[in-house]
Design a protein around this motif. Structure first.
Motif, PDB file in Angstrom:
ATOM      1  N   GLU A 228      46.745  25.352  16.135  1.00 23.37           N
ATOM      2  CA  GLU A 228      46.742  24.441  14.800  1.00 23.37           C
ATOM      3  C   GLU A 228      47.633  23.485  14.533  1.00 23.37           C
ATOM      4  O   GLU A 228      47.438  22.582  13.777  1.00 23.37           O
ATOM      5  N   LEU A 231      46.438  20.095  15.628  1.00 15.64           N
ATOM      6  CA  LEU A 231      45.413  19.542  14.701  1.00 15.64           C
ATOM      7  C   LEU A 231      45.899  19.179  13.327  1.00 15.64           C
ATOM      8  O   LEU A 231      45.618  18.265  12.781  1.00 15.64           O
ATOM      9  N   SER A 262      32.907  23.056  20.611  1.00 12.70           N
ATOM     10  CA  SER A 262      33.542  23.516  19.344  1.00 12.70           C
ATOM     11  C   SER A 262      34.677  22.700  18.887  1.00 12.70           C
ATOM     12  O   SER A 262      35.181  22.436  17.837  1.00 12.70           O
ATOM     13  N   GLU A 263      35.562  22.567  19.982  1.00 11.98           N
ATOM     14  CA  GLU A 263      36.822  21.719  19.536  1.00 11.98           C
ATOM     15  C   GLU A 263      36.601  20.370  19.047  1.00 11.98           C
ATOM     16  O   GLU A 263      37.251  19.859  18.294  1.00 11.98           O
ATOM     17  N   THR A 265      34.035  19.420  17.376  1.00 19.00           N
ATOM     18  CA  THR A 265      33.702  19.537  16.067  1.00 19.00           C
ATOM     19  C   THR A 265      34.600  19.588  15.225  1.00 19.00           C
ATOM     20  O   THR A 265      34.918  19.094  14.173  1.00 19.00           O
ATOM     21  N   THR A 266      35.847  20.595  15.682  1.00 22.06           N
ATOM     22  CA  THR A 266      37.095  20.657  14.698  1.00 22.06           C
ATOM     23  C   THR A 266      37.786  19.321  14.683  1.00 22.06           C
ATOM     24  O   THR A 266      38.146  19.019  13.613  1.00 22.06           O
ATOM     25  N   ARG A 270      38.435  17.339  11.149  1.00 25.11           N
ATOM     26  CA  ARG A 270      39.921  17.052  10.760  1.00 25.11           C
ATOM     27  C   ARG A 270      39.814  15.602  10.278  1.00 25.11           C
ATOM     28  O   ARG A 270      40.530  15.107   9.283  1.00 25.11           O
TER      29      ARG A 270
END
Length: 482
Positions: A228, A231, A262-263, A265-266, A270
């Motif tokens: 986190e 990010l 998935s990463e 997409t994250t 952001r």
């Protein structure tokens, strides 16, 4: 500036997964891992689909005391041309030291090591960058690196150093937000402050990667999920400027394709939520005036959890930007008008300093004055660990032949024998070391190891008579330790 979008690092181990991932706008490939005349089929298919491929160099050592090697530059240029790349990237780092400038043997780090943020080191780096720019057919962007150690007596912060580099050379920047996080944990440097000081309008693209805490420091492994705090730094950066590209890096311990997707997409989320905005070009003095942004996260110690809630980031108003910045507690920034002229002895000074540090890290030399000896030990162990892992990857037959004895044998070898000719030469030297010592004890394993060495070295296997040559090499190494 080329708009790249969101991409992922292409690696042979996940080539099929990368081709199948949805929404991959571009990929980055380690330049030294591809041959311009024989591109992997996977990369050819991606290019045929219109996916941009950017070569990412790791061996130039532009932050080193020596001028860039013409052969390495030619290889990088050929790779860029073969891939039809819009730009190439490298690192602000040194990877080798010693040689003619110090009259000592050349030592290879096998890793990207930080340059001192001094005016001498900046002068050397800028000249090396100009040489590289002249040799390359496309623009060059340089990456900030992660560091376990800090140089004593630094004269600029990371943001100031990068801003000066861009102003002098016009080079673009590859900002690795994971490396900003690493340097925050390991060196107490504020990512927000670095972003406030550097010229965000020069950013070519951004790296995002994972790591882990071990031995009281953060290791930028590229083998773990993105935490986190990394990010959150990406969100901070994207709130200041819309980066032309963002890339997910993964070099080892590859997860299923679903996790990679998935990463990515994250990351897209952001960027969307941050609503990045273009930044008008500003002179270095204006960047310095807005440099002291709020620190986005507390220092994270060994074993601390790094997957908690989001870190706040600071947006300074125009009125705040006019206020004097707080004094920098890490490094003073000499005003541009008062900066001394480039030092003609800069290369010599940088060469001696880098050779002394690398000798302490890989050859058992005394720790140079001003360095944290504990951190030097952590970095030295990390370098040995990386050598052990890389040799196992490029010469998988060795762990197969030696079994559980491979890792302790290679670690013992690496602790006393610096690398001087790249990883493939390192593998050959390791096997020669074992054979000269009459190891392994199992006759069948020793025969297999001998055959492996002969097939790659094209010569008779080393025997105990070669100990004289080994002693000579050891004597040369001892000169470095003095």
């Amino acid at each position: 500036m080329t708009e790249l979008g969101v991409g992922i690092g292409w690696r042979p181990e996940i080539a099929g997964a990368v081709e199948a991932l949805p929404g991959v706008d571009w990929v980055e490939v380690v330049a030294e891992n591809v041959c311009a005349g024989h591109l992997p089929d996977s990369l050819a298919r991606l290019r045929a689909r219109g996916v941009t491929v950017v070569p990412h160099g790791v061996s130039l050592g532009l932050g080193g005391a020596d001028r860039p090697d013409a052969g390495r530059l030619a290889d990088l240029a050929a790779t860029a041309t073969a891939l039809g790349a819009p730009l190439v990237t490298e690192h602000i780092a040194f990877v080798r030291a010693g040689g003619a400038l110090t009259a000592t043997p050349v030592l290879e780090a096998g890793h990207l090591l930080p340059v001192p943020r001094t005016w001498d080191a900046l002068d050397v780096l800028c000249e090396n960058v100009r040489i590289a720019q002249d040799a390359l057919p496309v623009p060059l962007a340089l990456e900030n690196i992660a560091a376990l150690i800090a140089w004593p007596g630094e004269e600029l912060t990371e943001g100031q150093f990068l801003a000066e580099l861009v102003e002098r050379t016009g080079v673009r920047l590859l900002i690795d937000v994971a490396n900003l996080h690493t340097n925050h944990v390991n060196r107490g440097e504020s990512p927000a402050k670095a972003l406030s000081e550097l010229p965000v309008e020069a950013i070519a693209y951004v790296h995002v990667a994972g790591g882990l805490a071990r031995d009281g420091v953060w290791h930028d492994t590229h083998a773990h999920p993105v935490p986190e705090p990394v990010l959150d730094i990406l969100s901070d950066l994207a709130s200041r400027v819309s980066p032309p590209g963002v890339l997910l890096e993964r070099d080892d311990n590859f997860p299923p394709a679903e996790e990679l997707a998935s990463e990515m997409t994250t990351i897209r989320g952001r960027l969307r939520d941050a609503g990045g905005r273009p930044a008008a070009a500003r002179p270095a003095a204006a960047r310095a005036a807005t440099a002291h942004a709020a620190d986005p996260a507390p220092l994270i110690g060994a074993g601390a959890r790094v997957s908690g809630g989001p870190m706040p980031h600071s947006r300074r108003t125009a009125e705040e930007a006019e206020q004097p910045a707080e004094a920098d507690t890490h490094a003073p920034h000499a005003p541009r008008a008062n900066r001394p002229h480039p030092n003609p002895a800069a290369r010599q000074n940088v060469a001696v300093a880098q050779a002394s540090l690398l000798s302490a890290l890989v050859a058992g030399a005394p720790v140079p004055e001003g360095f944290d000896s504990r951190r030097i030990g952590v970095q030295a162990r990390a370098l040995v660990g990386k050598r052990t892992d890389v040799i196992a990857k490029i010469a998988p037959e060795l762990p197969e032949i030696l079994g559980d004895g491979y890792r302790p044998a290679f670690r013992a070898y690496a602790r006393t024998r610096p690398m001087s000719g790249g990883y493939r030469r390192d593998a050959l030297d390791f096997v020669a070391h074992l054979l000269v010592a009459g190891r392994p004890e199992d006759p069948d394993a020793r025969r297999r190891l001998t055959r492996w060495w002969q097939e790659r070295a094209g010569a008779r296997p080393p025997r105990p008579a070669g100990r004289l040559a080994r002693a000579a090499r050891a004597a040369r190494t001892a000169l470095v330790r003095r």
